[in-house]
Design a protein around this motif. Structure first.
Motif, PDB file in Angstrom:
ATOM      1  N   LEU A  29      37.048  49.025   2.840  1.00 45.93           N
ATOM      2  CA  LEU A  29      38.357  49.875   3.240  1.00 45.93           C
ATOM      3  C   LEU A  29      38.242  50.859   3.246  1.00 45.93           C
ATOM      4  CD1 LEU A  29      39.541  46.394   2.612  1.00 45.93           C
ATOM      5  CD2 LEU A  29      39.481  46.742   4.829  1.00 45.93           C
ATOM      6  N   GLU A  30      37.843  50.965   1.224  1.00 46.96           N
ATOM      7  CA  GLU A  30      38.854  52.535   1.345  1.00 46.96           C
ATOM      8  C   GLU A  30      37.494  53.656   1.782  1.00 46.96           C
ATOM      9  OE1 GLU A  30      38.332  52.017  -3.186  1.00 46.96           O
ATOM     10  OE2 GLU A  30      40.413  51.258  -2.917  1.00 46.96           O
ATOM     11  N   ASN A  31      36.451  53.550   2.487  1.00 44.52           N
ATOM     12  CA  ASN A  31      35.364  54.511   2.670  1.00 44.52           C
ATOM     13  C   ASN A  31      35.267  54.316   4.203  1.00 44.52           C
ATOM     14  OD1 ASN A  31      34.911  56.299   0.392  1.00 44.52           O
ATOM     15  ND2 ASN A  31      34.780  53.727   0.186  1.00 44.52           N
ATOM     16  N   ALA A  32      35.839  53.124   5.356  1.00 43.40           N
ATOM     17  CA  ALA A  32      34.830  53.006   6.425  1.00 43.40           C
ATOM     18  C   ALA A  32      35.274  54.018   7.505  1.00 43.40           C
ATOM     19  CB  ALA A  32      35.971  51.640   7.419  1.00 43.40           C
ATOM     20  N   PHE A  33      34.482  54.738   8.344  1.00 46.63           N
ATOM     21  CA  PHE A  33      34.856  55.186   9.919  1.00 46.63           C
ATOM     22  C   PHE A  33      36.564  54.561  10.324  1.00 46.63           C
ATOM     23  CE2 PHE A  33      31.087  57.699  10.677  1.00 46.63           C
ATOM     24  CZ  PHE A  33      31.467  59.088   9.955  1.00 46.63           C
ATOM     25  N   ARG A  34      36.954  55.560  10.564  1.00 50.12           N
ATOM     26  CA  ARG A  34      38.332  55.100  11.339  1.00 50.12           C
ATOM     27  C   ARG A  34      38.508  55.644  12.832  1.00 50.12           C
ATOM     28  NH1 ARG A  34      43.155  54.319   8.722  1.00 50.12           N
ATOM     29  NH2 ARG A  34      42.443  53.869   6.685  1.00 50.12           N
ATOM     30  N   ASP A  35      38.726  54.799  13.882  1.00 50.83           N
ATOM     31  CA  ASP A  35      38.908  54.837  15.401  1.00 50.83           C
ATOM     32  C   ASP A  35      39.877  56.167  15.303  1.00 50.83           C
ATOM     33  OD1 ASP A  35      40.217  54.371  17.962  1.00 50.83           O
ATOM     34  OD2 ASP A  35      38.895  52.634  17.763  1.00 50.83           O
ATOM     35  N   PRO A  36      38.576  56.946  15.664  1.00 54.18           N
ATOM     36  CA  PRO A  36      39.685  58.439  16.278  1.00 54.18           C
ATOM     37  C   PRO A  36      40.383  58.623  17.302  1.00 54.18           C
ATOM     38  CG  PRO A  36      37.211  57.913  17.778  1.00 54.18           C
ATOM     39  CD  PRO A  36      37.775  56.021  16.923  1.00 54.18           C
ATOM     40  N   ILE A  37      41.167  57.423  18.090  1.00 49.99           N
ATOM     41  CA  ILE A  37      42.040  57.273  19.007  1.00 49.99           C
ATOM     42  C   ILE A  37      43.640  56.549  17.971  1.00 49.99           C
ATOM     43  CG2 ILE A  37      43.112  56.119  20.552  1.00 49.99           C
ATOM     44  CD1 ILE A  37      40.499  56.757  22.264  1.00 49.99           C
TER      45      ILE A  37
ATOM     46  N   LYS B 204      43.560  54.862  15.032  1.00 54.66           N
ATOM     47  CA  LYS B 204      43.258  55.628  13.175  1.00 54.66           C
ATOM     48  C   LYS B 204      43.127  54.496  12.429  1.00 54.66           C
ATOM     49  CE  LYS B 204      43.939  59.779  15.010  1.00 54.66           C
ATOM     50  NZ  LYS B 204      42.129  60.437  14.555  1.00 54.66           N
ATOM     51  N   GLU B 205      42.780  53.192  12.794  1.00 55.41           N
ATOM     52  CA  GLU B 205      42.931  52.326  12.044  1.00 55.41           C
ATOM     53  C   GLU B 205      41.628  51.514  12.229  1.00 55.41           C
ATOM     54  OE1 GLU B 205      43.493  48.558  14.823  1.00 55.41           O
ATOM     55  OE2 GLU B 205      43.007  49.218  16.432  1.00 55.41           O
ATOM     56  N   ILE B 206      40.648  50.463  11.200  1.00 49.93           N
ATOM     57  CA  ILE B 206      39.343  50.347  10.496  1.00 49.93           C
ATOM     58  C   ILE B 206      38.573  50.180  11.908  1.00 49.93           C
ATOM     59  CG2 ILE B 206      37.875  49.095   9.499  1.00 49.93           C
ATOM     60  CD1 ILE B 206      39.586  50.945   8.016  1.00 49.93           C
TER      61      ILE B 206
ATOM     62  N   LYS C 175      41.837  44.017  18.701  1.00 53.27           N
ATOM     63  CA  LYS C 175      42.605  43.567  17.414  1.00 53.27           C
ATOM     64  C   LYS C 175      42.168  43.072  16.397  1.00 53.27           C
ATOM     65  CE  LYS C 175      47.366  41.353  15.460  1.00 53.27           C
ATOM     66  NZ  LYS C 175      47.464  40.031  16.003  1.00 53.27           N
ATOM     67  N   THR C 176      41.238  42.417  16.330  1.00 52.95           N
ATOM     68  CA  THR C 176      40.334  41.841  15.331  1.00 52.95           C
ATOM     69  C   THR C 176      39.770  42.898  14.949  1.00 52.95           C
ATOM     70  OG1 THR C 176      40.112  39.449  15.703  1.00 52.95           O
ATOM     71  CG2 THR C 176      38.009  40.641  14.829  1.00 52.95           C
ATOM     72  N   ARG C 177      39.024  43.712  13.132  1.00 55.80           N
ATOM     73  CA  ARG C 177      38.379  44.844  13.745  1.00 55.80           C
ATOM     74  C   ARG C 177      37.086  44.901  12.959  1.00 55.80           C
ATOM     75  NH1 ARG C 177      40.104  47.666  17.136  1.00 55.80           N
ATOM     76  NH2 ARG C 177      38.745  49.663  15.833  1.00 55.80           N
ATOM     77  N   VAL C 178      36.780  43.574  12.422  1.00 53.19           N
ATOM     78  CA  VAL C 178      35.297  43.276  11.630  1.00 53.19           C
ATOM     79  C   VAL C 178      35.421  41.845  11.755  1.00 53.19           C
ATOM     80  CG1 VAL C 178      34.741  43.087   9.599  1.00 53.19           C
ATOM     81  CG2 VAL C 178      36.883  43.847   9.925  1.00 53.19           C
ATOM     82  N   CYS C 179      33.752  41.542  12.694  1.00 51.55           N
ATOM     83  CA  CYS C 179      33.353  40.707  12.434  1.00 51.55           C
ATOM     84  C   CYS C 179      32.013  39.928  11.200  1.00 51.55           C
ATOM     85  CB  CYS C 179      32.278  40.591  13.702  1.00 51.55           C
ATOM     86  SG  CYS C 179      33.326  39.665  15.546  1.00 51.55           S
TER      87      CYS C 179
ATOM     88  N   ASP D  16      30.874  50.972  20.263  1.00 50.96           N
ATOM     89  CA  ASP D  16      31.945  51.233  19.802  1.00 50.96           C
ATOM     90  C   ASP D  16      31.976  50.977  18.494  1.00 50.96           C
ATOM     91  OD1 ASP D  16      32.628  49.132  20.570  1.00 50.96           O
ATOM     92  OD2 ASP D  16      35.130  49.090  20.701  1.00 50.96           O
ATOM     93  N   ILE D  17      30.762  50.401  17.753  1.00 47.80           N
ATOM     94  CA  ILE D  17      30.795  50.060  16.733  1.00 47.80           C
ATOM     95  C   ILE D  17      30.424  50.833  15.436  1.00 47.80           C
ATOM     96  CG2 ILE D  17      28.853  49.035  14.131  1.00 47.80           C
ATOM     97  CD1 ILE D  17      30.652  46.435  16.324  1.00 47.80           C
TER      98      ILE D  17
END
Length: 849
Positions: free
Chosen positions: A454-462, A464-466, A539-543, A557-558
């Motif tokens: 969570l602290e180092n993940a790439f963020r969505d460029p639009i 800004k969420e994980i 809305k779900t960010r992680v599977c 878009d992963i």
């Protein structure tokens, strides 16, 4: 004569199993003539232009007739000790004399099918059906047409819209890009063209097996569509079988073929079209579906398909699945994403047998061999490196993250704990990476892995969420733990943004898990536009999964992939990593035209591969780590009161140890026969009623989702206090001389199978698969080989003796079922091949009582 009589009995049975009739019946008139009724005496010139005025008199062993009663197939029978090919030339003369195009050569154990207009005889494990051969009579392939066919970049687009070049949207270059996107036109890339052209070259050189090694994300399905069109359009195939190894890939492939080829050819999924699949030119199915209870031999003839394409070939031709692949005649194409380079360090002739990668090495070696690439060079290769260099794919940023505990688990010494044994003495126990979440459980380690991601993940460029993420775990229970931890942490990091839907478990025991994967791709898993109203993203960010979202899952878009598990298979590693290599422009889902210009870096340039168990190091000794994350000491050793390195692992909740004395009061023995006791049979009947009446089971049975039913029955019906149905009791009640699976029992309840196979029936099936793969040269050996094969599978004592023959072979002198004389009759090469094959490919537990 005895051997010949045995051969005739076996051939008679095989003919009847394929629908041929010795006598008139309600199914139709007899269509088999025996030798006394078919004598060769005529002098004539046949359709092949041959003059038979010098043909000697003779008798045809079996003459098989078409629906109108005309000669269709000549079957030449030999005794068991002879090679069926010994009768080849005699059968050719008889066939030409009777104006037959087709010949079968058999000794009862091995059978060759021969189309006189299409080359050489080839081994079949089943006699072709009358309808299949009748369909073949009007099919005369012409390889020269296939070789000369012009395949250009618009080969598929021309099927989608033959007149696309005349339409205004195409003619106007400024509108062309939008026109292509709107009409979903697909054009072959330069390397996909090269792949198709490579097949044309191979066919010109007389080859009929091909292997494409193409990195994940390079369009194997589109390339396959071009190959399929090539064969069907040029008349070199009537029907094509496309084999996959997962249910989700079955639907995905069929959907793609419909989109790409439906204007010219029909594509169906076999299980949804069991009655009318013959009306389609493309049939898609899972290899497991055909393999289960040998459906491929029961429902198909070897001549039903002229091209078989095996997707993820290294998996879908593994073990007995290879028998499915070899069963059908014609051309064979394998597709794989596993590059040879990943096995470069494991090509030794004497590999370390304990190395988990050794099986993968052998599997890839067999894959190259199966597809005629003896040099270990595929027909065509396009690697991840090629794709990145050409701008079609992206490479990962590897995040090598190890906690104090995982570092020790990964080390040669392992993670040491002290525990008390049964004698109340302190002893040391060592755990390694393979024990993680199996024998070694550490809540604090799972917490650290999630926090680090969570602290180092790439963020969505639009938004800004994980960024959208896939996490691969050890097991379904591990997936449940990780999902819970992530949702708890997300609550604290992003207050009021997620309601336990930040992370979702996507594994086989989760209802609608398959739909979750599609929703995640389509950006609507548990809703969309969670942060910005005019931006669609899940809305779900992680599977969190184990293996459902590896092979063939397409979600461009992963941005993050987490390996929270050790991986020992290069194939699995490549597939998991490959989920992130596709390119993507995030502006495609952004609907505010005024703000689009303010978004920085909307193109996906990289993805992060979080590696918590040194998998990259494991597979690539000189991997270029772009981004190495070193966990701080306080992260990895926080909450020491919950467990510190060196503390013994403890079991939680519900564990009870009984220390009271107990003795055996009495003992009685009673041997029960195969029919079982009456109480057992009544018990099985009651279990049937319970299963049939369950609403969940009834619903799933309509869709034939047997694995889901088996998992549900195991969790909800077996071992419950009310009735206490158990698998052990059910197996006993079924009265079969082997171990049944729960799925078999359920399929029997719903009439999917008519009866349980006995041990010998299954061993016969396994031997047919084995012979179909290895194709012995000297068929006089076949009886001895079969006897050895059966003994090695069915007798644990024989297996132990053979596996330790240097010290135990003498024990065969006194073995009642397979003795030293029997062993000596088996040629040396089969003594080696059979044990290796059985260990790798035959699940022996099914033969246990």
């Amino acid at each position: 004569m005895k051997n010949e009589a045995h051969a005739r009995i076996k051939i008679n049975k095989l003919l009847e199993e394929s629908g041929w009739r010795f006598f008139d019946s309600k199914e139709g008139k007899a269509n088999i003539c025996l030798e006394n009724n078919v004598k060769i005496t005529e002098q004539k010139i046949d359709e092949f232009g041959n003059n038979f005025e010098n043909t000697k008199n003779g008798k045809i062993d079996f003459l098989l007739l078409d629906k109108k009663g005309f000669p269709l197939i000549v079957l030449e029978a030999k005794s068991e000790k002879h090679n069926p090919l010994d009768g080849k030339e005699q059968a050719r003369r008889y066939a030409k004399n009777m104006s037959c195009r087709f010949v079968i050569l058999s000794n009862g154990n091995l059978h060759y099918f021969w189309d006189l207009k299409r080359g050489n005889p080839f081994i079949v494990t089943k006699i072709p059906t009358q309808s299949s051969i009748s369909e073949s009579t009007n099919f005369v392939p012409n390889p020269s047409r296939l070789i000369s066919e012009k395949v250009k970049e618009d080969y598929i687009a021309l099927t989608q819209n033959p007149n696309y070049e005349q339409e205004a949207g195409w003619i106007n270059k400024n509108e062309r890009a939008n026109y292509i996107k709107k009409n979903k036109l697909r054009f072959l890339r330069h390397y996909q063209l090269k792949a198709v052209h490579s097949i044309q070259r191979e066919i010109e050189e007389g080859n009929d097996r091909f292997l494409f090694e193409m990195a994940t994300g390079t369009g194997k399905t589109l390339t396959s569509a071009a190959v399929i069109k090539l064969f069907l359009k040029t008349g070199n195939a009537r029907r094509i079988l496309f084999l996959v190894d997962r249910l989700e890939l079955e639907e995905q492939a069929n959907k793609a073929f419909k989109q790409l080829l439906q204007n010219d050819f029909k594509s169906v999924i076999y299980k949804e079209n069991k009655q009318d699949w013959r009306k389609a030119e493309i049939v898609v199915t899972t290899v497991q579906s055909l393999l289960y209870y040998d459906k491929y031999t029961k429902n198909f003839s070897p001549t039903d398909f002229d091209l078989v394409i095996s997707d993820e070939a290294h998996r879908s031709i593994n073990g007995n699945a290879r028998a499915v692949f070899e069963y059908f005649q014609g051309y064979k194409l394998g597709l794989t994403a596993t590059p040879k380079d990943y096995l470069k360090n494991f090509e030794s002739d004497n590999p370390t047998t304990n190395d988990p990668r050794e099986f993968e090495r052998r599997l890839m070696r067999d894959t190259y061999k199966t597809f005629g690439c003896e040099s270990r060079e595929p027909t065509f290769r396009y690697s991840l490196i090629d794709g990145v260099k050409d701008g079609f794919l992206i490479s990962p940023i590897v995040v090598d993250a190890r906690t104090t505990i995982t570092t020790q688990l990964l080390s040669e010494k392992g993670y040491s704990v002290l525990k008390f044994n049964e004698s109340n003495e302190e002893e040391e126990q060592i755990f390694y990476q393979k024990h993680f979440e199996k024998k070694f459980f550490s809540e604090i380690t799972n917490q650290v892995l999630c926090k680090s991601f969570l602290e180092n993940a790439f963020r969505d460029p639009i938004s800004k969420e994980i960024g959208k993420t896939l996490i691969f775990t050890v097991s379904q229970n591990h997936a449940s733990k990780i999902t819970q931890i992530l949702n708890e942490m997300a609550d604290k990091m992003f207050p009021e943004k997620y309601n336990s839907d930040f992370a979702v478990q996507v594994t086989s025991r989760i209802t609608d898990a398959k739909q979750f994967t599609a929703n995640f791709t389509n950006n609507n898993l548990n809703g969309s536009a969670n942060i910005i109203d005019f931006y669609k993203t899940s809305k779900t960010r992680v599977c969190v999964t184990v293996g459902m979202m590896t092979t063939g899952y397409d979600c461009p878009d992963i941005l993050n992939i987490c390996l929270m598990r050790p991986i020992f298979s290069p194939t699995d590693f490549i597939q998991m990593k490959g989920r992130g290599t596709r390119k993507h422009n995030f502006l495609n889902e952004f609907f505010d035209e005024n703000l689009k210009g303010t978004i920085q870096n909307p193109e996906k340039q990289n993805f992060k591969l979080f590696d918590f168990f040194a998998n990259c190091e494991y597979f690539e000794e000189k991997f270029n780590y772009d981004d190495v994350l070193t966990l701080s000491a306080e992260n990895s050793e926080s909450n020491k009161n919950k467990g510190t390195p060196g503390d013994p692992p403890t079991k939680k909740d519900g564990v009870f140890e009984n220390f009271n004395t107990d003795i055996l009061a009495s003992i009685n023995e009673e041997k029960i026969g195969l029919e079982g006791m009456k109480i057992d049979r009544m018990f099985f009947q009651k279990f049937e009623e319970t299963v049939r009446e369950d609403d969940f089971v009834k619903e799933k049975a309509k869709a034939e989702k047997w694995d889901e039913i088996a998992e549900y029955v195991s969790d909800k019906i077996l071992n419950q206090p009310d009735e206490y149905f158990s698998l052990t009791k059910l197996r006993k009640a079924a009265g079969v001389d082997r171990r049944l699976s729960l799925r078999e029992i359920i399929e029997k309840i719903f009439g999917k199978i008519s009866k349980f196979k006995m041990k010998n029936d299954i061993i016969d099936d396994e031997f047919n698969k084995f012979i179909n793969i290895f194709k012995p040269d000297d068929f006089s050996e076949i009886v001895a080989v079969k006897y050895f094969f059966k003994a090695y599978i069915s007798n644990a004592d024989v297996r132990d003796i053979i596996d330790h023959k240097k010290t135990k072979l003498i024990e065969l002198h006194t073995n009642p079922s397979f003795n030293l004389k029997d062993y000596k009759e088996v040629p040396d090469k089969w003594r080696k091949i059979i044990p290796e094959y059985v260990k790798d490919y035959v699940p022996l537990n099914q033969f246990m009582n």
